[in-house]
Design an enzyme around this catalytic site. Sequence first.
Site, PDB file in Angstrom:
ATOM      1  N   ASN A 119     -58.425  48.668  35.344  1.00  0.00           N
ATOM      2  CA  ASN A 119     -59.150  49.939  35.283  1.00  0.00           C
ATOM      3  C   ASN A 119     -60.132  49.944  34.105  1.00  0.00           C
ATOM      4  N   ASP A 137     -64.633  56.839  41.154  1.00  0.00           N
ATOM      5  CA  ASP A 137     -63.819  55.892  40.398  1.00  0.00           C
ATOM      6  C   ASP A 137     -64.758  54.844  39.797  1.00  0.00           C
ATOM      7  N   SER A 168     -51.198  46.745  21.680  1.00  0.00           N
ATOM      8  CA  SER A 168     -50.673  47.063  23.019  1.00  0.00           C
ATOM      9  C   SER A 168     -51.708  46.580  24.024  1.00  0.00           C
ATOM     10  N   LYS A 218     -59.535  47.753  24.766  1.00  0.00           N
ATOM     11  CA  LYS A 218     -60.623  48.288  23.937  1.00  0.00           C
ATOM     12  C   LYS A 218     -61.270  47.158  23.124  1.00  0.00           C
ATOM     13  N   LEU A 255     -60.015  61.608  38.576  1.00  0.00           N
ATOM     14  CA  LEU A 255     -58.802  62.439  38.441  1.00  0.00           C
ATOM     15  C   LEU A 255     -57.523  61.596  38.392  1.00  0.00           C
ATOM     16  N   THR A 298     -39.200  63.087  16.854  1.00  0.00           N
ATOM     17  CA  THR A 298     -38.904  61.702  17.254  1.00  0.00           C
ATOM     18  C   THR A 298     -39.698  60.674  16.446  1.00  0.00           C
ATOM     19  N   TYR A 357     -53.121  48.420  26.217  1.00  0.00           N
ATOM     20  CA  TYR A 357     -54.220  49.402  26.169  1.00  0.00           C
ATOM     21  C   TYR A 357     -55.205  49.074  25.043  1.00  0.00           C
ATOM     22  N   HIS A 358     -54.667  48.875  23.829  1.00  0.00           N
ATOM     23  CA  HIS A 358     -55.568  48.593  22.709  1.00  0.00           C
ATOM     24  C   HIS A 358     -56.329  47.286  22.948  1.00  0.00           C
ATOM     25  N   ASP A 394     -65.391  61.714  37.309  1.00  0.00           N
ATOM     26  CA  ASP A 394     -63.973  61.463  37.031  1.00  0.00           C
ATOM     27  C   ASP A 394     -63.286  61.193  38.357  1.00  0.00           C
ATOM     28  N   THR A 412     -61.250  52.814  19.826  1.00  0.00           N
ATOM     29  CA  THR A 412     -60.060  53.196  19.085  1.00  0.00           C
ATOM     30  C   THR A 412     -59.979  52.503  17.731  1.00  0.00           C
TER      31      THR A 412
HETATM   32  P1  NAD Z   1     -57.392  61.256  29.151  1.00  0.00           P
HETATM   33  O1  NAD Z   1     -56.486  60.320  29.877  1.00  0.00           O
HETATM   34  O2  NAD Z   1     -56.958  62.658  28.949  1.00  0.00           O
HETATM   35  O3  NAD Z   1     -58.824  61.282  29.882  1.00  0.00           O
HETATM   36  C1  NAD Z   1     -59.402  60.169  30.496  1.00  0.00           C
HETATM   37  C2  NAD Z   1     -60.108  60.654  31.755  1.00  0.00           C
HETATM   38  O4  NAD Z   1     -60.733  59.527  32.389  1.00  0.00           O
HETATM   39  C3  NAD Z   1     -59.154  61.275  32.773  1.00  0.00           C
HETATM   40  O5  NAD Z   1     -59.649  62.510  33.215  1.00  0.00           O
HETATM   41  C4  NAD Z   1     -59.092  60.242  33.888  1.00  0.00           C
HETATM   42  O6  NAD Z   1     -58.867  60.837  35.153  1.00  0.00           O
HETATM   43  C5  NAD Z   1     -60.463  59.575  33.768  1.00  0.00           C
HETATM   44  N1  NAD Z   1     -60.494  58.196  34.277  1.00  0.00           N
HETATM   45  C6  NAD Z   1     -59.679  57.161  33.954  1.00  0.00           C
HETATM   46  N2  NAD Z   1     -60.017  56.064  34.639  1.00  0.00           N
HETATM   47  C7  NAD Z   1     -61.082  56.402  35.411  1.00  0.00           C
HETATM   48  C8  NAD Z   1     -61.868  55.717  36.349  1.00  0.00           C
HETATM   49  N3  NAD Z   1     -61.624  54.447  36.692  1.00  0.00           N
HETATM   50  N4  NAD Z   1     -62.891  56.365  36.961  1.00  0.00           N
HETATM   51  C9  NAD Z   1     -63.155  57.668  36.664  1.00  0.00           C
HETATM   52  N5  NAD Z   1     -62.427  58.377  35.784  1.00  0.00           N
HETATM   53  C10 NAD Z   1     -61.400  57.753  35.171  1.00  0.00           C
HETATM   54  O7  NAD Z   1     -57.735  60.557  27.758  1.00  0.00           O
HETATM   55  P2  NAD Z   1     -58.347  61.207  26.427  1.00  0.00           P
HETATM   56  O8  NAD Z   1     -57.241  61.463  25.497  1.00  0.00           O
HETATM   57  O9  NAD Z   1     -59.289  62.282  26.791  1.00  0.00           O
HETATM   58  O10 NAD Z   1     -59.158  59.971  25.863  1.00  0.00           O
HETATM   59  C11 NAD Z   1     -60.516  59.753  26.261  1.00  0.00           C
HETATM   60  C12 NAD Z   1     -61.017  58.456  25.666  1.00  0.00           C
HETATM   61  O11 NAD Z   1     -60.905  58.521  24.247  1.00  0.00           O
HETATM   62  C13 NAD Z   1     -60.212  57.250  26.117  1.00  0.00           C
HETATM   63  O12 NAD Z   1     -61.069  56.177  26.421  1.00  0.00           O
HETATM   64  C14 NAD Z   1     -59.351  56.930  24.922  1.00  0.00           C
HETATM   65  O13 NAD Z   1     -59.098  55.551  24.856  1.00  0.00           O
HETATM   66  C15 NAD Z   1     -60.169  57.421  23.757  1.00  0.00           C
HETATM   67  N6  NAD Z   1     -59.331  57.861  22.617  1.00  0.00           N
HETATM   68  C16 NAD Z   1     -58.410  58.878  22.767  1.00  0.00           C
HETATM   69  C17 NAD Z   1     -57.630  59.256  21.675  1.00  0.00           C
HETATM   70  C18 NAD Z   1     -56.570  60.347  21.769  1.00  0.00           C
HETATM   71  O14 NAD Z   1     -55.838  60.548  20.791  1.00  0.00           O
HETATM   72  N7  NAD Z   1     -56.470  61.062  22.887  1.00  0.00           N
HETATM   73  C19 NAD Z   1     -57.814  58.614  20.447  1.00  0.00           C
HETATM   74  C20 NAD Z   1     -58.739  57.595  20.327  1.00  0.00           C
HETATM   75  C21 NAD Z   1     -59.506  57.226  21.427  1.00  0.00           C
HETATM   76  N1  USQ Z   2     -44.778  57.547  17.137  1.00  0.00           N
HETATM   77  C1  USQ Z   2     -43.591  58.084  16.645  1.00  0.00           C
HETATM   78  N2  USQ Z   2     -42.978  59.037  17.390  1.00  0.00           N
HETATM   79  C2  USQ Z   2     -43.469  59.494  18.571  1.00  0.00           C
HETATM   80  C3  USQ Z   2     -44.680  58.950  19.052  1.00  0.00           C
HETATM   81  C4  USQ Z   2     -45.309  57.974  18.318  1.00  0.00           C
HETATM   82  O1  USQ Z   2     -43.113  57.714  15.578  1.00  0.00           O
HETATM   83  O2  USQ Z   2     -42.838  60.365  19.188  1.00  0.00           O
HETATM   84  C5  USQ Z   2     -45.473  56.501  16.351  1.00  0.00           C
HETATM   85  C6  USQ Z   2     -45.805  55.243  17.143  1.00  0.00           C
HETATM   86  O3  USQ Z   2     -44.720  54.328  17.123  1.00  0.00           O
HETATM   87  C7  USQ Z   2     -47.041  54.750  16.404  1.00  0.00           C
HETATM   88  C8  USQ Z   2     -47.727  56.030  15.939  1.00  0.00           C
HETATM   89  O4  USQ Z   2     -46.723  57.043  15.972  1.00  0.00           O
HETATM   90  O5  USQ Z   2     -46.671  54.041  15.266  1.00  0.00           O
HETATM   91  C9  USQ Z   2     -48.910  56.451  16.784  1.00  0.00           C
HETATM   92  O6  USQ Z   2     -48.521  56.581  18.139  1.00  0.00           O
HETATM   93  P1  USQ Z   2     -49.376  57.499  19.131  1.00  0.00           P
HETATM   94  O7  USQ Z   2     -48.724  57.466  20.476  1.00  0.00           O
HETATM   95  O8  USQ Z   2     -49.622  58.812  18.517  1.00  0.00           O
HETATM   96  O9  USQ Z   2     -50.792  56.742  19.131  1.00  0.00           O
HETATM   97  P2  USQ Z   2     -51.290  55.399  19.837  1.00  0.00           P
HETATM   98  O10 USQ Z   2     -50.284  54.806  20.721  1.00  0.00           O
HETATM   99  O11 USQ Z   2     -51.872  54.530  18.781  1.00  0.00           O
HETATM  100  O12 USQ Z   2     -52.457  55.905  20.789  1.00  0.00           O
HETATM  101  C10 USQ Z   2     -53.239  57.095  20.549  1.00  0.00           C
HETATM  102  C11 USQ Z   2     -54.026  57.369  21.814  1.00  0.00           C
HETATM  103  C12 USQ Z   2     -54.998  56.216  22.078  1.00  0.00           C
HETATM  104  C13 USQ Z   2     -55.860  56.011  20.842  1.00  0.00           C
HETATM  105  C14 USQ Z   2     -55.035  55.785  19.593  1.00  0.00           C
HETATM  106  C15 USQ Z   2     -55.871  55.816  18.329  1.00  0.00           C
HETATM  107  O13 USQ Z   2     -53.148  57.549  22.921  1.00  0.00           O
HETATM  108  O14 USQ Z   2     -55.797  56.521  23.195  1.00  0.00           O
HETATM  109  O15 USQ Z   2     -56.704  54.892  21.035  1.00  0.00           O
HETATM  110  O16 USQ Z   2     -54.099  56.895  19.451  1.00  0.00           O
HETATM  111  S1  USQ Z   2     -55.218  54.776  17.087  1.00  0.00           S
HETATM  112  O17 USQ Z   2     -53.781  55.120  16.897  1.00  0.00           O
HETATM  113  O18 USQ Z   2     -55.959  55.052  15.864  1.00  0.00           O
HETATM  114  O19 USQ Z   2     -55.328  53.421  17.532  1.00  0.00           O
END
Ligand code: NAD
Ligand code: USQ
Length: 406
Positions: A119, A74, A187, A193, A33, A261, A189-190, A31, A145
């Site tokens: 990244n 990294d 987005s 993926k 960090l 919210t 981000y999405h 990681d 995702t």
């Molecule tokens: P997070 O941000 O808490 O953890 C990601 C970790 O990766 C962090 O510790 C960060 O420091 C590390 N990182 C990022 N870029 C890096 C790099 N270039 N080199 C080394 N380390 C790096 O995220 P999370 O919520 O634990 O999510 C983990 C994975 O799961 C993500 O890929 C995310 O897209 C996916 N995911 C998360 C959710 C969710 O709801 N949290 C839902 C669906 C998918």
């Molecule tokens: N939303 C609200 N109020 C809030 C926050 C979010 O109404 O305070 C709404 C958003 O507009 C959106 C939905 O809730 O319609 C989901 O938002 P989210 O922030 O909970 O989720 P998202 O942005 O989709 O991202 C999160 C994770 C991402 C993961 C994704 C899975 O951060 O890493 O990939 O969930 S999924 O949603 O199935 O694509």
Amino acid sequence: MKIAVLGGDGFVGWPTSLHLSSLGHEIHILDNLSRRWIDTELGVQSLTPMDSIQERTRIWHQETGRRLHFHLIDIARDYEVLKRWLSENRPDAIIHFAEQRAAPYSMKSDRHKNYTVNNNVNATHNLLNAMVELDLDAHLVHLGTMGVYGYSTVGAAIPEGYLPVGIETMSGDTVSQEILYPANPGSIYHMTKCLDQLLFQFYAKNDGVRITDLHQGIVWGTHTEQTRLHPQLVNRFDYDGDYGTVLNRFLIQAAIGYPLTVHGTGGQTRAFIHIQDSVRCIEIALKSAPKRGERVKIFNQMTETHRVRDLAEMVARIAGGRVAYLPNPRKEAAENDLVVKNEQFLALGLDPITLEAGLLSEVIDVAKKFAYRVDRARIPAVSAWTRDIAPKIDRDPEGKRLKSVG
Ligand code: NAD
Ligand code: USQ
């Protein structure tokens, strides 16, 4: 197994590392960090007090006698360092969490868009490239995702990655094929993926890399069996407008008496999974690796779907509190249905934890315990998806004018 957990200091990576370590695997966390640095950039902190990664691993050893090895690398920028580490350690499996995962953060500015693309895409490509170069036949498990599918419904359930289609040939026959479900990111981000998916498809086809891509829904909750073992093993908990995800945000908002919210009408339907199930799914996926030459294995890692406004009303009922319907900072469908297939994990033995009052209350209790750490000014989501939307996000749910927008 020797397992490299890339991004093992994060919200899902940390409890996954503990879970797999408790099963007896040799765990190496890689990681950079960056997530901790982003907290500093945004001026926020995890609701729960997280210790340094070195301290966390020390406590894990003290409590269990097991070791977690940490390597500051990294993945996106230190290609040679990553390659050397992989060549010296040759793990049996690699779990790839190491990406910038927040949609609002990815949409904050042009700089944040560039950072997220550079990244995430480089991290994934560096890893695949190094594995091929080193002839490393490790099983790569990636956290993708549900957002690659785009949530919209055409009156059919979303399949697990592949869509059967009929293509009309020039001679008028119809041939059947299975294609990747059409990518429809909402987005930057999405979108990264979706790009990852193509990288996986190419490397599996060209080089026989064994890859599992887990299309995960929104993860909620905070504790797992192992993080409960000691206060210093606590998981991170994001509540701010960029990193906090919807259900965890509602739970903390209810706990501190902040209006819940909801963006827009709250008619958005999304897929959810509890953090404990998330780590179990990863364990299951590790045991079910594809063979060399097989196409990318895709699982939908979710257990239930809910409409955002229903979640808000449910949390308000359990914990008390007011639901605020706010202008939506995102460009997304105001209302959608979502039906998702997840038969593969169920067939492999997942017994889903679904939303129930007990688990919701547990998170509310955690939130109440650490409520003194919450900065209310960081709760509003102010990252607007387009320039037109930005001026509409000018007040917080309590009616106060927001200083910075967009
Ligand atoms: P997070 O941000 O808490 O953890 C990601 C970790 O990766 C962090 O510790 C960060 O420091 C590390 N990182 C990022 N870029 C890096 C790099 N270039 N080199 C080394 N380390 C790096 O995220 P999370 O919520 O634990 O999510 C983990 C994975 O799961 C993500 O890929 C995310 O897209 C996916 N995911 C998360 C959710 C969710 O709801 N949290 C839902 C669906 C998918
Ligand atoms: N939303 C609200 N109020 C809030 C926050 C979010 O109404 O305070 C709404 C958003 O507009 C959106 C939905 O809730 O319609 C989901 O938002 P989210 O922030 O909970 O989720 P998202 O942005 O989709 O991202 C999160 C994770 C991402 C993961 C994704 C899975 O951060 O890493 O990939 O969930 S999924 O949603 O199935 O694509």
